[in-house]
Design an enzyme around this catalytic site. Structure first.
Site, PDB file in Angstrom:
ATOM      1  N   THR A  31      -4.956  10.917  -1.040  1.00  0.00           N
ATOM      2  CA  THR A  31      -5.550   8.849  -0.585  1.00  0.00           C
ATOM      3  C   THR A  31      -6.369   8.646  -1.631  1.00  0.00           C
ATOM      4  O   THR A  31      -6.916   9.562  -1.648  1.00  0.00           O
ATOM      5  CB  THR A  31      -5.357   8.973   0.642  1.00  0.00           C
ATOM      6  OG1 THR A  31      -3.906   9.346   1.034  1.00  0.00           O
ATOM      7  CG2 THR A  31      -5.024   7.569   0.579  1.00  0.00           C
ATOM      8  N   ARG A  88       8.957   7.878   5.376  1.00  0.00           N
ATOM      9  CA  ARG A  88       7.957   7.378   6.352  1.00  0.00           C
ATOM     10  C   ARG A  88       6.614   7.018   6.126  1.00  0.00           C
ATOM     11  O   ARG A  88       6.664   6.546   4.478  1.00  0.00           O
ATOM     12  CB  ARG A  88       7.130   8.903   6.397  1.00  0.00           C
ATOM     13  CG  ARG A  88       6.039   9.364   7.404  1.00  0.00           C
ATOM     14  CD  ARG A  88       4.571   9.551   6.522  1.00  0.00           C
ATOM     15  NE  ARG A  88       3.831   9.955   6.626  1.00  0.00           N
ATOM     16  CZ  ARG A  88       2.306   9.779   6.835  1.00  0.00           C
ATOM     17  NH1 ARG A  88       2.221   9.373   5.153  1.00  0.00           N
ATOM     18  NH2 ARG A  88       1.206  10.251   6.875  1.00  0.00           N
ATOM     19  N   THR A 108      -1.799   5.549  -2.402  1.00  0.00           N
ATOM     20  CA  THR A 108      -1.588   7.323  -1.708  1.00  0.00           C
ATOM     21  C   THR A 108       0.092   6.981  -2.039  1.00  0.00           C
ATOM     22  O   THR A 108       1.348   6.045  -1.948  1.00  0.00           O
ATOM     23  CB  THR A 108      -1.480   7.237  -0.568  1.00  0.00           C
ATOM     24  OG1 THR A 108      -1.420   8.647  -0.208  1.00  0.00           O
ATOM     25  CG2 THR A 108      -0.850   6.693   0.364  1.00  0.00           C
ATOM     26  N   SER A 134      -1.804  13.020  -5.422  1.00  0.00           N
ATOM     27  CA  SER A 134      -1.710  12.297  -4.800  1.00  0.00           C
ATOM     28  C   SER A 134      -1.735  10.776  -4.449  1.00  0.00           C
ATOM     29  O   SER A 134      -1.595  10.217  -3.423  1.00  0.00           O
ATOM     30  CB  SER A 134      -3.605  12.089  -3.892  1.00  0.00           C
ATOM     31  OG  SER A 134      -4.519  12.080  -4.957  1.00  0.00           O
ATOM     32  N   THR A 163      -8.964   8.405   4.458  1.00  0.00           N
ATOM     33  CA  THR A 163      -7.581   9.635   3.540  1.00  0.00           C
ATOM     34  C   THR A 163      -7.758  10.569   4.406  1.00  0.00           C
ATOM     35  O   THR A 163      -8.253  10.290   5.481  1.00  0.00           O
ATOM     36  CB  THR A 163      -8.062  10.027   2.407  1.00  0.00           C
ATOM     37  OG1 THR A 163      -9.271  10.671   2.722  1.00  0.00           O
ATOM     38  CG2 THR A 163      -8.549   8.929   1.515  1.00  0.00           C
ATOM     39  N   GLY A 164      -6.021  11.086   4.858  1.00  0.00           N
ATOM     40  CA  GLY A 164      -6.336  12.543   5.648  1.00  0.00           C
ATOM     41  C   GLY A 164      -5.138  12.048   6.653  1.00  0.00           C
ATOM     42  O   GLY A 164      -4.264  11.235   5.872  1.00  0.00           O
TER      43      GLY A 164
HETATM   44  N1  GLY Z   1      -3.637   9.447   4.405  1.00  0.00           N
HETATM   45  C1  GLY Z   1      -1.793   9.205   4.028  1.00  0.00           C
HETATM   46  C2  GLY Z   1      -1.828   8.992   4.424  1.00  0.00           C
HETATM   47  O1  GLY Z   1      -1.190   9.397   5.348  1.00  0.00           O
HETATM   48  O2  GLY Z   1       0.049   8.909   4.014  1.00  0.00           O
END
Ligand code: GLY
Length: 356
Positions: free
Chosen positions: A210, A238, A228, A86, A261-262
């Site tokens: 992350t 992205r 991350t 991650s 995170t998420g």
């Molecule tokens: N929280 C990490 C991402 O969406 O890239």
């Protein structure tokens, strides 16, 4: 030995008489005064690497070092773990099999910040973000420009795709499906259908993993990092929330720090880390601030898709050493790693929206 503490017994422990170097701080929480637990460093990572990271960061804090040095050292430990899919080296790649990393750092003392996005071939994006913060007048550098900048500063280039991550990516490609990111946003689709689809491929990790690292040093200065590899198999280019100051990370030296995170898309729209810090400014505890941010996001989605609930986990600290951690509709309470002069422990937060 590790101990697990809930929010309630964390406060009870904090109120105990045992801790040598700790002293009472004039901070009203639920009408009581709690003990200061700073210096302190925390991370959303709770595996063994998370613990090692805490020890590396704590060593700096215990020797009187700065919060910003401590969070960088700790984040680097997590970034170089090849088993961790991650973050950093070994992170899951984008849909073309290229690992693209996002990271940000914020130093409360100088009110300065730096970040990189879509950075390839560099194991420690958090350290590149720190150079952006300290050696330029910019805040966010992306893609090729970020890579060239890192090269100029002597960062070594290497392939970040491990054998483990490559195999996971190939399994994903073999199962290419209607729930990749070319479809409409997840919150406008049927979450249950998406989840039940992915349950057919348990060997394919599809996630937004992350890590956040936040610290308060002996001078009361606060710093944070979010780093991350972003959403696995994302469309190349992205950018998630992690390198967006106010979204994946925010620090205010007078108040505290928060990280996310998420699903980054939710966090960018809500500027969730900034929101959490503002909530703490209004007197909310870090725990309440994390839960407030989840409620705010779910409220925004309730009109368009009441069945959608975001996947975020939020963590927060305040300058007195209180901690908070919340997530949405999970089977178990979220946890975070905490290292203070009392040792390493795991703080157990709350599921922020159990009734959805
Ligand atoms: N929280 C990490 C991402 O969406 O890239």
């Amino acid at each position: 030995m590790l101990s697990k503490i809930t929010r309630r017994n964390f406060f009870n422990k904090s109120l105990g008489l045992s801790a040598g170097a700790l002293f009472f701080k004039n901070l009203p929480v639920f009408g009581i005064r709690i003990k200061e637990t700073t210096p302190m460093i925390v991370t959303s990572h709770t595996n063994q690497t998370g613990q090692l990271a805490m020890e590396a960061g704590w060593k700096i804090l215990a020797e009187g070092g700065s919060a910003v040095d401590a969070v960088e050292k700790a984040a680097n430990v997590i970034e170089v773990d090849p088993e961790d899919t991650s973050v950093g080296y070994g992170g899951l790649p984008n849909e073309n099999g290229i690992v693209q990393l996002d990271a940000s750092i914020m130093d409360g003392k100088t009110y300065n910040a730096g970040a990189v996005a879509c950075l390839e071939n560099i194991k420690n994006p958090a350290s590149v973000a720190r150079v952006v913060m300290e050696r330029t007048d910019h805040i966010l550098m992306v893609g090729q420009g970020a890579l060239e900048f890192a090269r100029k500063w002597g960062f070594k280039e290497e392939d970040l795709l491990t054998e483990k991550s490559r195999k996971i990516w190939l399994r994903w490609k073999e199962n290419l499906n209607k729930y990749d990111d070319w479809g409409p946003p997840d919150h406008l689709r049927d979450k249950q259908k998406i989840e039940s689809y992915w349950k057919n491929f348990p060997e394919v990790e599809h996630h937004y993993g992350t890590t956040n690292v936040l610290a308060v040093d002996k001078n009361g200065d606060i710093a944070g990092i979010t780093t991350t590899s972003g959403l696995s198999f994302k469309i190349p280019g992205r950018v998630g929330d992690s390198p967006i100051i106010g979204a994946g990370l925010y620090v205010d030296n007078e108040i505290g720090a928060a990280g996310a995170t998420g699903r980054g898309e939710d966090v960018i729209k809500s500027l969730a880390s900034y929101y959490m810090v503002l909530r703490m400014k209004d007197g909310r505890t870090p725990q309440q601030a994390c839960e407030d941010a989840l409620h705010m996001i779910i409220g925004k989605y309730s009109n368009v898709n009441p069945d959608f609930y975001p996947s975020e986990k939020f963590i927060a600290i305040n300058k007195f050493g209180e901690t908070g951690c919340a997530t949405m509709r999970s089977n178990r309470n979220p946890i975070m790693s905490v290292r203070t002069g009392n040792g390493y422990t795991k703080y157990e937060g709350e599921i922020g929206y159990p009734d959805k």
